[in-house]
Design an enzyme around this catalytic site. Structure first.
Site, PDB file in Angstrom:
ATOM      1  N   LYS A  30      -9.646   2.657  -2.540  1.00 20.10           N
ATOM      2  CA  LYS A  30      -9.887   2.090  -1.211  1.00 20.10           C
ATOM      3  C   LYS A  30     -11.261   2.507  -0.689  1.00 20.10           C
ATOM      4  CE  LYS A  30      -7.561   1.668   3.305  1.00 20.10           C
ATOM      5  NZ  LYS A  30      -6.388   2.170   4.086  1.00 20.10           N
ATOM      6  N   CYS A  65      -5.659  -2.923   2.623  1.00 21.50           N
ATOM      7  CA  CYS A  65      -5.428  -2.812   4.063  1.00 21.50           C
ATOM      8  C   CYS A  65      -6.703  -2.910   4.914  1.00 21.50           C
ATOM      9  CB  CYS A  65      -4.658  -1.527   4.352  1.00 21.50           C
ATOM     10  SG  CYS A  65      -3.766  -1.541   5.940  1.00 21.50           S
ATOM     11  N   GLU A  80       0.841  -1.198   0.000  1.00 20.09           N
ATOM     12  CA  GLU A  80       0.000   0.000   0.000  1.00 20.09           C
ATOM     13  C   GLU A  80       0.882   1.256   0.000  1.00 20.09           C
ATOM     14  OE1 GLU A  80      -3.661   1.933   2.644  1.00 20.09           O
ATOM     15  OE2 GLU A  80      -2.277   0.541   3.596  1.00 20.09           O
TER      16      GLU A  80
END
Length: 255
Positions: free
Chosen positions: A106, A140, A40
């Site tokens: 995300k 994540c 990331e």
């Protein structure tokens, strides 16, 4: 499909230095890979200063990824900070060997770090089709939300790129295996190591888990490249034999 996962320290908020660093690692890979997975925000570390480091979709990092993908005849994925129409995104880019690109923004922004205060959340789940594999892209904090990763598309591989810190790494290990088991899918988790500009420590634990929760690549804490070959026929045979996905409940998400 052969995957190369790269676990490394990152140079804080320095895209050029990180591109140079990862290019050296990629050029040192001895075997041809179909897909290379980076962490990331691999050009900056997990920064909440997007205005300082953000790039565009025609910027240096995108062009760098396209060049590497074409030159190495492989796909490359990882997330970077992108500015678009006045918004900042934590965007996971998936660059195909011909330089064409798909991306995932995300969805679950990390409120503990106030990511939602400076980044815009993505709305769409993204499945990439590559070499007869269906690959689900996640970043994540998405790992903590199983409904969003639920395998209604019959994807084969679920990839998480992350900056997941040491104090919560046990949760990372548990949840990656859980996502593999519940979705009857390979799961790839690529994390970073080292210390970032906020003095958070990372110990990696990048790993590859099969559809039954077994380690194909066990969690490791060093800076290195791990190569692994995924077996799609074994995955499909297990799904035919166990059939668990056919018994899932039917519902839809309302944003």
């Amino acid at each position: 499909m052969k995957i190369a996962i790269i676990q490394s320290d990152l140079i804080w908020e320095n895209p050029q230095a990180n591109r140079n660093h990862f290019e050296q690692k990629i050029n040192a890979i001895q075997e041809a890979a179909d897909l290379i997975v980076l962490p990331e925000m691999f050009t900056t570390g997990f920064t909440m200063n997007p205005s300082v480091v953000a790039e565009t979709m025609t910027g240096a990092t995108v062009q760098w990824m396209q060049t590497l993908a074409i030159d190495n005849a492989c796909a490359i994925t990882g997330s970077v900070v992108i500015e678009e129409e006045g918004n900042y995104y934590n965007r996971m880019l998936f660059v195909h060997p011909d330089g064409s690109m798909q991306y995932y923004n995300k969805h679950h922004l990390f409120t503990l770090a106030k990511e939602e205060a400076v980044f815009t959340a993505g709305k769409e789940k993204v499945i990439v089709e590559y070499k007869d594999w269906k690959i689900c892209l996640q970043i994540c904090y998405d790992l903590r939300f199983p409904v969003f990763a639920r395998n209604v598309e019959n994807y084969d591989v679920l990839i998480y790129v992350a900056s997941w810190p040491k104090p919560r790494v046990q949760a990372w290990d548990i949840l990656l295996r859980a996502r593999a088991v519940e979705n009857l899918s390979y799961v790839i988790g690529v994390n970073r190591i080292g210390t970032d500009g906020s003095q958070l420590e990372y110990v990696g634990h990048s790993q590859v888990v099969d559809y039954l929760g077994n380690y194909v690549v066990a969690p490791f804490e060093t800076s290195e490249v791990q190569l692994v070959t995924l077996d799609k026929e074994a995955l499909l045979e297990t799904r035919r034999r166990l059939n668990f996905l056919n018994d899932k409940d039917s519902f839809c998400l309302i944003s």
